[in-house]
Design a protein around this motif. Structure first.
Motif, mmCIF file in Angstrom:
data_model
loop_
_atom_site.group_PDB
_atom_site.id
_atom_site.type_symbol
_atom_site.label_atom_id
_atom_site.label_comp_id
_atom_site.label_asym_id
_atom_site.label_seq_id
_atom_site.Cartn_x
_atom_site.Cartn_y
_atom_site.Cartn_z
ATOM 1 N N LEU A 194 24.231 8.595 59.363
ATOM 2 C CA LEU A 194 24.877 7.408 59.923
ATOM 3 C C LEU A 194 25.121 7.609 61.413
ATOM 4 C CD1 LEU A 194 27.482 6.533 57.162
ATOM 5 C CD2 LEU A 194 25.317 5.412 57.650
ATOM 6 N N GLU A 196 23.319 9.615 63.298
ATOM 7 C CA GLU A 196 21.978 9.536 63.889
ATOM 8 C C GLU A 196 21.555 8.080 64.056
ATOM 9 O OE1 GLU A 196 19.066 11.820 61.805
ATOM 10 O OE2 GLU A 196 19.621 13.666 62.844
ATOM 11 N N ALA A 197 21.880 7.255 63.042
ATOM 12 C CA ALA A 197 21.520 5.838 63.118
ATOM 13 C C ALA A 197 22.239 5.173 64.289
ATOM 14 C CB ALA A 197 21.860 5.137 61.810
ATOM 15 N N ALA A 198 23.502 5.548 64.508
ATOM 16 C CA ALA A 198 24.259 4.976 65.627
ATOM 17 C C ALA A 198 23.610 5.372 66.960
ATOM 18 C CB ALA A 198 25.705 5.439 65.579
ATOM 19 N N PHE A 199 23.256 6.649 67.092
ATOM 20 C CA PHE A 199 22.565 7.117 68.305
ATOM 21 C C PHE A 199 21.255 6.359 68.476
ATOM 22 C CE2 PHE A 199 24.588 11.598 68.006
ATOM 23 C CZ PHE A 199 25.639 11.180 68.804
ATOM 24 N N LEU A 201 20.422 3.467 67.544
ATOM 25 C CA LEU A 201 20.580 2.069 67.928
ATOM 26 C C LEU A 201 21.232 1.924 69.301
ATOM 27 C CD1 LEU A 201 21.654 0.807 64.429
ATOM 28 C CD2 LEU A 201 19.570 0.155 65.631
ATOM 29 N N GLY A 202 21.347 3.026 70.021
ATOM 30 C CA GLY A 202 21.786 2.920 71.406
ATOM 31 C C GLY A 202 23.238 3.252 71.655
ATOM 32 N N ALA A 203 23.955 3.773 70.638
ATOM 33 C CA ALA A 203 25.348 4.144 70.859
ATOM 34 C C ALA A 203 25.406 5.542 71.462
ATOM 35 C CB ALA A 203 26.112 4.119 69.533
ATOM 36 N N ASP A 204 26.148 5.704 72.566
ATOM 37 C CA ASP A 204 26.325 7.051 73.096
ATOM 38 C C ASP A 204 27.394 7.757 72.268
ATOM 39 O OD1 ASP A 204 28.665 5.902 73.959
ATOM 40 O OD2 ASP A 204 27.997 5.639 76.017
ATOM 41 N N ARG A 205 27.723 8.993 72.646
ATOM 42 C CA ARG A 205 28.647 9.784 71.801
ATOM 43 C C ARG A 205 29.979 9.082 71.601
ATOM 44 N NH1 ARG A 205 25.524 13.247 74.175
ATOM 45 N NH2 ARG A 205 24.572 14.871 72.922
ATOM 46 N N ARG A 207 30.769 5.874 71.794
ATOM 47 C CA ARG A 207 30.739 4.684 70.941
ATOM 48 C C ARG A 207 30.374 5.017 69.501
ATOM 49 N NH1 ARG A 207 28.050 -0.163 74.258
ATOM 50 N NH2 ARG A 207 26.531 1.428 74.819
ATOM 51 N N ARG A 211 32.866 3.589 66.869
ATOM 52 C CA ARG A 211 32.369 2.538 65.984
ATOM 53 C C ARG A 211 31.957 3.033 64.609
ATOM 54 N NH1 ARG A 211 30.764 -2.245 67.531
ATOM 55 N NH2 ARG A 211 30.971 -2.515 65.289
ATOM 56 N N VAL A 212 31.611 4.307 64.489
ATOM 57 C CA VAL A 212 31.119 4.791 63.195
ATOM 58 C C VAL A 212 32.003 5.900 62.623
ATOM 59 C CG1 VAL A 212 29.173 5.852 62.000
ATOM 60 C CG2 VAL A 212 28.760 4.147 63.768
ATOM 61 N N PRO A 215 36.047 4.760 62.093
ATOM 62 C CA PRO A 215 36.301 3.848 60.966
ATOM 63 C C PRO A 215 36.043 4.496 59.612
ATOM 64 C CG PRO A 215 34.941 2.778 62.621
ATOM 65 C CD PRO A 215 35.075 4.205 63.042
ATOM 66 N N LEU A 216 35.010 5.351 59.545
ATOM 67 C CA LEU A 216 34.695 5.954 58.253
ATOM 68 C C LEU A 216 35.664 7.082 57.906
ATOM 69 C CD1 LEU A 216 30.811 5.907 58.441
ATOM 70 C CD2 LEU A 216 32.287 4.529 56.998
#
Lengths: 297, 366
Positions: A194, A196-199, A201-205, A207, A211-212, A215-216
């Motif tokens: 998850l 890795e998926a955030a990275f 999709l363009g999220a830096d460390r 975010r 964002r991931v 919350p989890l």
């Protein structure tokens, strides 16, 4: 359902019921009863005089002419306890979350070693650990010397010990593992794909964290906060030793009622007020973080 | 499938990846170079552990190469983290964010790129329509079936219009029927969006049906790159011929007879070969030949061909597979379609001959 099936079921859960009844409900009931009794002159209670005096005393003072005057002394102790406990939970979260995150990112063998290290303070008596903090925080102690050496604080006695901050530091230290372990448990379950998926999709460390990961990890964070906040609220040893009697918390107040003040009903009433507040806090937690039933809406 | 003018979408130059160090070091990728064209459906095919996923992760930026470089449209990617690459990935496990709705999942990439809210909402609707999941925006991923989650993962990866989409065995968790549907669906999405797809799979059928070109990998190396037809009809290596489809292997030595290349087989019979460059290859050189089961034909024993004995006969409805044995014991399989119903004359133990047209024989390099 047949009668025999019901009684068989009852027999199966009887040991659990007995333990709950004997070790939880009976003492609680006893304390509830004590809280509505008249106090004895030399401690103890008068068993056949019932009164709500203890609960009235919490907020009001009885004047000479029997009229009630608002007395905020006890409310202030409650407020201070809440403030210190919140500060403690916040500090424990600020230290505990990065620790748990770091632990969860280690290889498996090292993770187990780190969990073991986190639990090591439990092996030593709480009293001894708090005495150790007296040595660290006192004037001329290690913490003061370190701050002087680093040039952060002016070169004079700082008077760190016997302040609410010393209490908060001591509480944070005592309850930190209760913050680290539930957060670690929720982070360890977190699927690294998850992140890795955030990275991807363009999220830096930052975010990806906001964002991931956060919350989890929220259920673990909430559990950790409850596990630190609730015992901190009722703490007795740490405020006694590190607060030097100047930063009285609910735990110390209750102890003094059963001890020096010889007012058992009032002590019991205070304990019940604390219990009510803790239960309310737990209810808020349960409502906020109740897991949705799988596949439900 | 003509050559597209312009820079390649992805170019890998002598990429190597070593995991671990010292005696435990594993060379997952060994000096791999390849070029993936713009708007191509490119498949990395190989058994598990062949390095195909490592190559994909190097392109995505999840791993850094030990040696070599990756280029995206001519620009060097080496050293760039995944969030700075205009490349998105569909993960094997989908990796949908469980705490976000389908719509929020799809909008995630757009949000990270700083697109305004109205644009994101419009794009989410567009993507949901593209993957045929209209009306699912407010569901949570856990409320969707595997196939629907797969579509959301695709929509999420495609929403920010990446230059290249990487797909890491995305269909492996689906059942057969759904997998067939998604194969067609993926091909449609690739055509409609015009995005270069790099697809990783160990399923040769999946690779053959969807790809423009396939790279067959084994032990960290690319063995052959070509169109599905080239890979299937003209495998250059024994591994490629063996991994993709069924193949009969014949060992022999090359000789020349009447100006044509002839293979002297181990069973003592000769097989005429064709193709350019075979005449000059000298006499006596060892060679392995590959023949697909459907390209050989069983003829009566008085006909022309390699003598063989019928072993097991497996009737499979549309076609029948005959397991034969050549004179020296080499097994040989022939598959023939049941145009005129089942052939009952070929019982176990019958002596027959196998006719193989020169065009059906593929010479392998090893």
């Amino acid at each position: 359902m047949t009668g025999s099936a019901t009684s068989k079921r009852f027999l199966q859960i009887a040991p659990a019921l007995a333990i709950i009844g004997f070790f939880m409900l009976a003492p609680l009931g006893l304390m509830a009863y004590v809280s509505i009794l008249e106090k004895g002159l030399n401690g103890g209670v008068v068993w056949d005089l019932h009164t709500s005096e203890a609960y009235v005393n919490f907020i009001f003072e009885r004047d000479l002419d029997d009229s009630l005057i608002l007395n905020t002394d006890y409310l202030q102790i409650f407020a201070r306890s809440f403030g210190l406990s919140l500060l403690t939970a916040a500090l424990a979260l600020a230290i505990g979350f990065p620790t748990a995150l770091y632990m969860s990112m280690q290889p498996e063998g090292r993770r187990n070693l780190l969990i073991f290290l986190v639990t090591i303070p439990f092996w030593t008596n709480l009293l001894v650990r708090n005495y150790a903090w007296i040595l660290l925080l006192r004037n001329g102690g290690l913490v003061e010397n370190l701050l002087h050496w680093l040039g952060i604080a002016a070169d004079q006695p700082l008077g760190l010990l016997y302040t609410p901050y010393a209490v908060s530091i001591g509480l944070t230290y005592s309850y930190l593992p209760f913050m680290v372990l539930p957060i670690y448990a929720s982070l360890e379950k977190l699927d690294s794909r998850l992140i890795e998926a955030a990275f991807d999709l363009g999220a830096d460390r930052r975010r990806a964290l906001l964002r991931v990961i956060l919350p989890l990890a929220a259920p673990g964070i909430a559990a950790g906060c409850v596990l630190v906040f609730v015992p901190a609220l009722g703490a007795y040893v740490t405020p006694e030793l590190l607060g030097g009697g100047k930063s009285m918390m609910i735990g110390n107040l209750i102890q003094s009622q059963f001890g020096a003040a010889r007012n058992w009903p009032f002590g019991a009433a205070l304990a019940f007020a604390l219990l009510t507040i803790v239960l309310l806090a737990m209810m808020v937690y349960l409502i906020r973080f109740r897991r949705a039933p799988a596949g439900g809406h | 499938m003509g050559d597209r003018v312009g820079t390649p979408a992805i170019e890998a130059r002598s990429l190597s990846k070593v995991f671990g160090a010292g005696a435990d070091a594993v060379r997952a990728l060994d000096d791999v170079s390849l070029t993936i064209r713009q708007n191509e459906f490119f498949t990395l095919l190989g058994p598990s552990g062949c390095g195909k996923t490592t190559l994909l992760r190097l392109i995505g930026g999840f791993e850094q190469p030990s040696q070599g470089d990756v280029f995206l449209e001519g620009q060097q990617l080496t050293g760039l983290p995944p969030f700075k690459r205009p490349i998105n990935t569909v993960f094997q496990s989908y990796a949908l964010f469980p705490h976000l709705t389908v719509g929020q999942n799809i909008a995630f990439g757009l949000e990270m790129l700083g697109r305004p809210k109205e644009k994101r909402t419009a794009r989410v609707e567009q993507m949901l329509a593209l993957v045929k999941l209209q009306g699912y925006a407010n569901r949570k991923p856990a409320q969707l079936s595997g196939g629907q989650q797969q579509r959301v993962a695709l929509a999420r990866a495609l929403a920010s219009q990446p230059k290249v989409l990487l797909l890491d065995e995305p269909l492996s968790a689906l059942d057969l029927k759904l997998r067939k549907e998604m194969q067609i669906e993926l091909k449609r999405l690739q055509t409609e969006t015009g995005i270069t797809f790099v697809f990783v799979t160990h399923d040769q059928e999946e690779a053959l049906t969807m790809s423009d070109r396939i790279a067959v990998m084994d032990s960290g190396k690319i063995l052959q790159i070509g169109s599905p037809t080239e890979i299937y009809e003209h495998p250059q290596r024994r591994f490629v011929a063996d991994f993709i489809g069924e193949t009969n292997f014949l060992e022999g030595r090359i000789t020349e007879a009447n100006g044509a290349a002839v293979a002297q087989l181990a069973c003592g019979h000769n097989l005429t070969l064709n193709g350019p460059g075979q005449k000059g290859s000298g006499g006596g050189q060892r060679v392995t030949l590959a023949v697909r089961p459907e390209r050989a034909e069983i003829v009566p024993p008085q006909g022309e061909g390699l003598p063989a004995t019928v072993g097991a006969v497996v009737y499979m409805g549309t076609d029948t597979t005959y397991h034969l044995t050549l004179a020296d014991g080499t097994p040989f399989t022939v598959r023939s379609q049941n145009h005129e119903g089942a052939r009952l004359d070929l019982a176990s133990g019958a002596a027959v001959k196998i006719r193989i047209a020169p065009a059906a024989i593929q010479r392998l390099a090893d």
